[in-house]
Design an enzyme around this catalytic site. Sequence first.
Site, PDB file in Angstrom:
ATOM      1  N   SER A 152       0.838  -1.197   0.000  1.00  0.00           N
ATOM      2  CA  SER A 152       0.000   0.000   0.000  1.00  0.00           C
ATOM      3  C   SER A 152       0.871   1.244   0.000  1.00  0.00           C
ATOM      4  O   SER A 152       1.987   1.235   0.529  1.00  0.00           O
ATOM      5  CB  SER A 152      -0.892   0.012   1.240  1.00  0.00           C
ATOM      6  OG  SER A 152      -1.544   1.257   1.409  1.00  0.00           O
ATOM      7  N   TYR A 165      -1.319  -0.552   9.895  1.00  0.00           N
ATOM      8  CA  TYR A 165      -1.477  -0.942   8.495  1.00  0.00           C
ATOM      9  C   TYR A 165      -0.203  -0.631   7.699  1.00  0.00           C
ATOM     10  O   TYR A 165       0.270  -1.452   6.902  1.00  0.00           O
ATOM     11  CB  TYR A 165      -2.672  -0.184   7.934  1.00  0.00           C
ATOM     12  CG  TYR A 165      -3.083  -0.505   6.523  1.00  0.00           C
ATOM     13  CD1 TYR A 165      -3.764  -1.677   6.213  1.00  0.00           C
ATOM     14  CD2 TYR A 165      -2.843   0.405   5.487  1.00  0.00           C
ATOM     15  CE1 TYR A 165      -4.181  -1.944   4.911  1.00  0.00           C
ATOM     16  CE2 TYR A 165      -3.245   0.151   4.191  1.00  0.00           C
ATOM     17  CZ  TYR A 165      -3.907  -1.025   3.908  1.00  0.00           C
ATOM     18  OH  TYR A 165      -4.317  -1.287   2.632  1.00  0.00           O
ATOM     19  N   LYS A 169       2.165  -3.331   5.790  1.00  0.00           N
ATOM     20  CA  LYS A 169       2.258  -3.273   4.331  1.00  0.00           C
ATOM     21  C   LYS A 169       3.700  -3.112   3.849  1.00  0.00           C
ATOM     22  O   LYS A 169       4.068  -3.644   2.805  1.00  0.00           O
ATOM     23  CB  LYS A 169       1.380  -2.136   3.803  1.00  0.00           C
ATOM     24  CG  LYS A 169      -0.114  -2.437   3.876  1.00  0.00           C
ATOM     25  CD  LYS A 169      -0.462  -3.739   3.165  1.00  0.00           C
ATOM     26  CE  LYS A 169      -1.945  -3.919   2.952  1.00  0.00           C
ATOM     27  NZ  LYS A 169      -2.256  -5.242   2.355  1.00  0.00           N
TER      28      LYS A 169
END
Length: 302
Positions: A152, A165, A169
């Site tokens: 991401s 997150y 990622k």
Amino acid sequence: MTIEFKGRVAIVTGAGGGLGREHALALAARGAKVVVNDLGGARDGSGSSLGAAEAVVAEIRAAGGEAIANCASVTDWDAVQAMVQQAVDTWGRVDILVNNAGILRDKSFAKMDLADFKLVMDVHLMGAVHCCKAVWPHMVEQKYGRILMTTSSSGLYGNFGQSNYSAAKLALVGLMQTLSIEGAKADIRVNALAPTAATRMTEDLMPEAVLAALKPEAVVPAMLVLVSQDAPTRTILCAGAGSVEAAHITLTQGDWIGLGSEAPERLAAQLDTVRDRSGETVPPNGSAQGSLEVARAIAKLG
């Protein structure tokens, strides 16, 4: 040349909706037999149901393709092993793994519970690790494999409220880097895709006009290329709204600051030179950093 997957068996995690569903449908439409994996939970990871995966399987079969449903949680190593065995028992092999399953537990780092940090790491990072570990011996034995990590822009470049997150990622990129090296002799190619798409995961984060431009299917071409027979390896593609870019982790040429008590001050004075991106490279492996540094030291010290 047309990209097609006739005779190939693919596993797509998190394929009950959004990007995963588009990935599964596209692979099946081009000939792949697909394991549609989805826990069937909410976007925060709670709950489970086979219904979401079964609905996508029904779509694939209605279009003339072959697919089976699986609702294993990627955090459950035993269930992941059973999922891969299900693919092998059904079709005799597994060629493609698309690690797409994920959840969000967004909050600023100051307010985030450690349990929410750990859960996001478990799903995104350890979920991909479990899936890669389970398919790896099959891919090594058949001397063919294509693995895709879903990274991401939040991991590559950061995003407020997504420390968990983001960490997961970018960790997947590190996993890609090493697995691509270790898998090379068995023709296991490992890549990463950073999608920008309007899905259940992003519906509250973007204005309506932006969401309309970011259709999940716009990311699919990059996925298909990265898991195709002629795929590159160790490549990070960013895709959204019809555009595709490549991201790189680079190394600048840097500068020699030497040792001694004044080395910190020399570095502070030379920091702009150290960070100068002209002539930067994409190292082939981690040892390239040391090779550059040792070569410069030898040249300086004679």
